[in-house]
Design a protein around this motif. Structure first.
Motif, short mmCIF file in Angstrom:
data_model
loop_
_atom_site.label_atom_id
_atom_site.label_comp_id
_atom_site.label_asym_id
_atom_site.label_seq_id
_atom_site.Cartn_x
_atom_site.Cartn_y
_atom_site.Cartn_z
N ASP A 1 38.50 57.18 -34.86
CA ASP A 1 37.99 58.48 -34.44
C ASP A 1 39.07 59.17 -33.61
OD1 ASP A 1 36.63 60.68 -33.55
OD2 ASP A 1 35.30 59.61 -32.18
N PHE A 2 39.73 60.14 -34.22
CA PHE A 2 40.81 60.85 -33.53
C PHE A 2 40.34 62.18 -32.95
CE2 PHE A 2 43.02 58.06 -36.54
CZ PHE A 2 43.96 57.46 -35.71
N SER A 3 39.05 62.38 -32.87
CA SER A 3 38.54 63.63 -32.32
C SER A 3 38.70 63.65 -30.80
CB SER A 3 37.07 63.81 -32.68
OG SER A 3 36.27 62.88 -31.98
N TRP A 4 38.66 64.85 -30.24
CA TRP A 4 38.81 65.00 -28.80
C TRP A 4 37.63 64.41 -28.04
CZ3 TRP A 4 42.90 65.51 -26.09
CH2 TRP A 4 42.84 65.91 -24.76
N ASN A 5 36.52 64.20 -28.72
CA ASN A 5 35.36 63.60 -28.07
C ASN A 5 35.55 62.13 -27.77
OD1 ASN A 5 33.87 66.01 -28.10
ND2 ASN A 5 33.16 65.63 -30.20
N ASN A 6 36.52 61.51 -28.44
CA ASN A 6 36.79 60.10 -28.21
C ASN A 6 37.58 59.95 -26.91
OD1 ASN A 6 37.47 57.40 -28.25
ND2 ASN A 6 38.16 57.40 -30.37
N PRO A 7 37.04 59.25 -25.91
CA PRO A 7 37.76 59.11 -24.64
C PRO A 7 39.11 58.43 -24.78
CG PRO A 7 35.85 57.64 -24.74
CD PRO A 7 35.74 58.57 -25.90
N LEU A 8 39.29 57.61 -25.84
CA LEU A 8 40.58 56.96 -26.04
C LEU A 8 41.66 57.96 -26.38
CD1 LEU A 8 39.48 53.80 -28.08
CD2 LEU A 8 40.12 53.92 -25.67
N VAL A 9 41.29 59.02 -27.09
CA VAL A 9 42.26 60.07 -27.42
C VAL A 9 42.67 60.82 -26.15
CG1 VAL A 9 42.64 62.20 -28.73
CG2 VAL A 9 41.39 60.29 -29.78
N ARG A 10 41.70 61.16 -25.33
CA ARG A 10 42.01 61.84 -24.07
C ARG A 10 42.83 60.93 -23.17
NH1 ARG A 10 36.50 63.14 -24.52
NH2 ARG A 10 35.98 61.78 -22.77
N ALA A 11 42.51 59.65 -23.17
CA ALA A 11 43.26 58.70 -22.34
C ALA A 11 44.71 58.61 -22.79
CB ALA A 11 42.61 57.32 -22.39
N ALA A 12 44.96 58.68 -24.11
CA ALA A 12 46.33 58.64 -24.62
C ALA A 12 47.14 59.81 -24.08
CB ALA A 12 46.32 58.63 -26.15
N VAL A 13 46.52 60.98 -24.04
CA VAL A 13 47.20 62.16 -23.49
C VAL A 13 47.44 61.97 -21.99
CG1 VAL A 13 47.03 64.65 -23.11
CG2 VAL A 13 46.22 63.65 -25.26
N GLN A 14 46.44 61.46 -21.28
CA GLN A 14 46.59 61.22 -19.84
C GLN A 14 47.73 60.24 -19.56
OE1 GLN A 14 42.44 60.01 -19.01
NE2 GLN A 14 42.45 61.55 -17.40
N ILE A 15 47.77 59.14 -20.30
CA ILE A 15 48.81 58.12 -20.08
C ILE A 15 50.18 58.71 -20.32
CG2 ILE A 15 49.73 55.95 -20.96
CD1 ILE A 15 46.84 55.12 -21.56
N THR A 16 50.33 59.52 -21.37
CA THR A 16 51.62 60.12 -21.69
C THR A 16 52.06 61.08 -20.59
OG1 THR A 16 51.07 59.95 -24.04
CG2 THR A 16 52.93 61.35 -23.44
N ILE A 17 51.15 61.91 -20.10
CA ILE A 17 51.49 62.86 -19.03
C ILE A 17 51.86 62.11 -17.75
CG2 ILE A 17 50.59 64.69 -17.56
CD1 ILE A 17 48.88 65.61 -19.91
N ALA A 18 51.07 61.09 -17.40
CA ALA A 18 51.36 60.30 -16.20
C ALA A 18 52.72 59.62 -16.32
CB ALA A 18 50.27 59.26 -15.97
N SER A 19 53.04 59.10 -17.49
CA SER A 19 54.33 58.44 -17.70
C SER A 19 55.48 59.46 -17.60
CB SER A 19 54.36 57.76 -19.07
OG SER A 19 53.36 56.76 -19.16
N GLY A 20 55.24 60.67 -18.11
CA GLY A 20 56.26 61.70 -18.01
C GLY A 20 56.53 62.09 -16.56
N ILE A 21 55.47 62.24 -15.76
CA ILE A 21 55.64 62.56 -14.34
C ILE A 21 56.37 61.42 -13.62
CG2 ILE A 21 54.41 62.96 -12.18
CD1 ILE A 21 52.23 64.34 -13.82
N ALA A 22 55.96 60.19 -13.92
CA ALA A 22 56.61 59.02 -13.31
C ALA A 22 58.08 58.95 -13.72
CB ALA A 22 55.88 57.75 -13.71
#
Length: 680
Positions: free
Chosen positions: A359-380
């Protein structure tokens, strides 16, 4: 004689240690986890050293990959069968080699390499959509690119670098397949024995308290802790029982159903003994008779005029104790039944193997988490580079791991704090140990191996302890290779803090998943599970179906405790209950009485009794009112001391009483007085 006392003391200490170990890890799953990771690392490194000394020098990245992929292979690979485990390991090895090659190829193009690292982080995080295998392969890919970017191997070193992943995969599979095997049959037998052992410990302690005729607050806390230990073992045993292909419990009168019902009854009986004993203790001789399994003596003591003529609370305790005795015998008989022994010897029912549709829809929390992890890694990455051009990867690693298996922003913050604290204390102690053992390679290697084992033994218990022991290992390794300096350790701590802060910032600001919303979902599942139990009783479902619904309610309560953990501050470690713990106690007691309701309904003859229907209707009404207000109860400051109840009805007669207790407990979440004050 003094020469005989020391061995007895040593044996007593060893027995106490083993008992405590088995209380928290009855099937030794955590011991096996730590041992697998440690032995895989040792076997891989020793093999590489042999090749290095005998045939050809190996680059440092071979050793680094062997270590990190030995860890990931032991932790992330969660397939049930050896064949599936090997498939996942091979896919992870292929992903590892691809990422190492990619990192080496792009090393001369720093901006492109860093942006590619972020893409790998996003892809590795998004792979979790594919389930456990996707999670494992993603972790192999991320950690391999991390090591490649950190150590900067040349393209010429890649063929030798590949030995690290290959040996890590090979030894990891062999150790798990043949040495520390996942054997559900053996683990189930251990769990069943642990249940009986936990029950015996409870009875022994209650017998001591009965003789002392005193019950302090400390004793009550100890009994509650013993009850939680029993619950852990019961849930483990239930989880090990073979299931149908769709994941449901087998129906009918088969051996699995018989064992499941026996576990269920014994669990309820043990809880009832504790609950009733908090009000009044049964005679110590009765506890002794039940411990011996002497049914005749137990019956004689229970029917003695001094016992039978006692106050009502004592009689309730006696009744609960006799029920526990019968339930214990029933579990032993079910576990030793010939059909169950044949099942354990020759095979099990088909395991659940339902395919997962991505499920690659935006409703899937795993998809949102992938975006969060990438942004956090970029800031770090940005702030880590500002601090150090060589060791900024630690910040990215921390930011990535802060989100690993977290459910909310509160959970992410808790993990970030635990990692920072664990690293800080680990640096302080690791620096001292590495300095003390400087020049002693044998002692350093042995201590490092012990810390690796402890790190992954405590993996499922405390993230802070995991970080603490891993940091000590890094300090010891730096000491061995001559790079241990205060500046390096301080830089590691600073980069860890940067990654932790980046993770917390993103968790709270970018697509935040609040702890409250996570609790709302977990609580909604608990309310739904309770509603299914009430529906099952109202609809006259069979005994095994009601037991299955009750077990689901227990599992939902466990999920609720995990979701609510960030709302409080170490609430499970304090003796003075806070508001979060008090609220959870209401749900725990409600779950308890819902199970009593389900058990007694299957034994009652008059299922259409108006009292039963009235009680169930009241429970439904209370459930509806509580569910409508969601997780508001966790922010209410109204005191709500919960208890499992003062009176225990006899089997088959407690249906209305069980339903009444569920209704009363749910009504405690929002007392009428509190509602009135709120409306004013």
């Amino acid at each position: 004689m003094p020469t005989f006392r020391a061995p007895r003391t040593a044996w007593a200490l060893a027995a106490t240690f083993v008992d405590r170990l088995l209380a928290h890890d009855p099937a030794l799953s955590r011991v096996k986890m730590g041992a697998r990771v440690t032995l895989t690392i040792l076997a891989s490194i020793l093999t590489l050293i042999t090749i290095h000394l005998t045939f050809i020098p190996l680059p440092p990245i071979s050793y680094a990959l062997a270590i990190v992929l030995s860890i990931e292979g032991g932790v992330a690979v969660k397939d049930k069968t050896p064949a599936d485990q090997l498939t996942t390991r091979m896919m992870g090895c292929a992903a590892s080699l691809f990422c190492i090659t990619l990192a080496a190829t792009l090393e001369g193009y720093r901006l492109v390499a860093d942006l590619t690292f972020l893409f790998v982080i996003f892809a590795a995080s998004l792979a979790r959509v594919f389930g456990p295998r996707g999670f494992a392969v993603g972790m192999f890919a991320f950690i391999s690119y991390f090591i490649g970017a950190y150590l900067k191997p040349t393209l010429a070193e890649l063929p030798l670098a590949a030995l690290g992943p290959l040996f890590a995969v090979a030894f990891g599979h062999l150790i798990r397949r043949y040495l520390f095997v996942d054997d559900w049959r053996r683990d189930l037998v251990k769990s069943l024995r642990a249940i009986q052992r936990r029950v015996s410990n409870i009875l022994s302690r209650l017998a001591q308290l009965s003789r002392s005729e005193a019950l302090t607050d400390k004793d009550r806390l100890e009994l509650r802790q013993m009850e939680e230990q029993l619950k852990d073992v019961v849930l483990m045993a239930e989880g090990l029982l073979p299931r149908n292909a769709d994941g449901s419990m087998p129906t009918g009168d088969g051996p699995v159903t018989a064992v499941s019902m026996a576990i269920f009854d014994l669990h309820l009986a043990a809880e009832s003994v504790i609950v009733q004993s908090l009000g009044a203790l049964a005679p110590a001789l009765l506890f002794d008779a039940v411990l011996r399994g002497d049914a005749a003596s137990a019956k004689k003591i229970a029917e003695d005029p001094d016992t039978a003529g006692g106050d009502e609370r004592t009689k309730q305790s006696v009744h609960a104790l006799l029920w526990l005795h019968r339930a214990s015998l029933a579990l032993s008989e079910a576990a030793n039944d010939r059909s169950f022994l044949q099942l354990m010897a020759f095979g099990g029912l088909p395991q659940a193997g339902m395919s997962i549709k991505p499920d690659f829809s935006w409703n899937n929390p795993l998809v949102r988490a992938a975006v969060q992890i990438t942004i956090a890694s970029g800031i770090a990455m940005i702030f880590g580079l500002l601090l150090s051009r060589e060791r900024w990867f630690w910040a990215v690693l921390t930011a990535f791991l802060v989100f690993n298996n977290t459910r909310s922003r509160g959970d992410a913050a808790l993990r970030a704090i635990q990692r920072s604290v664990g690293t800080l204390v680990g640096v302080a102690i690791g620096l001292g140990l590495a300095t003390l053992l400087s020049g002693n390679m044998t002692a350093t290697v042995m201590l490092a191996a012990a810390c690796v084992f402890l790190a992954f033994y405590f993996l499922q218990v405390s993230y802070a302890l995991l970080s603490f022991f891993v940091t000590i290992v890094l300090c010891l390794v730096y000491g061995l290779i001559g790079q241990l300096t205060y500046e390096v350790l301080l830089l590691r701590l600073e980069e860890t803090v940067i990654g932790s802060v980046a993770g917390m910032f993103v968790a709270f600001v970018i697509f935040p998943s609040s702890t409250r919303s996570t609790v709302e979902l977990a609580l909604a599942r608990w309310y739904d599970a309770l509603g299914q139990v009430l529906d099952g009783v109202s609809g006259g479902e069979s005994r095994y179906r009601l037991i299955e619904l009750s077990n689901r309610l227990d599992e939902a309560y466990r999920d609720l405790t995990v979701a609510a953990r960030p709302l409080g501050s170490a609430w499970s470690l304090v003796t003075r209950l806070g508001p979060i713990r008090q609220t959870l106690a209401v749900f725990l007691a409600s779950s308890y009485w819902a199970r009593i309701l389900a058990r007694d309904f299957s034994n009652t003859e008059n299922r259409d009794d108006p009292k039963i229907r009235r009680a169930i209707d009241d429970a439904r009404l209370a459930l509806g009112k509580a569910a409508a207000r969601g997780a508001e109860c966790f922010s209410s400051k109204t005191p709500r001391h919960a208890t499992a109840g003062a009176n225990l009805a006899a089997p088959g007669e407690g249906v209305a009483h069980g339903a009444d207790m569920v209704a009363n407990l749910l009504n405690r979440l929002y007392p009428p007085a509190a509602d009135k004050q709120k409306s004013q």
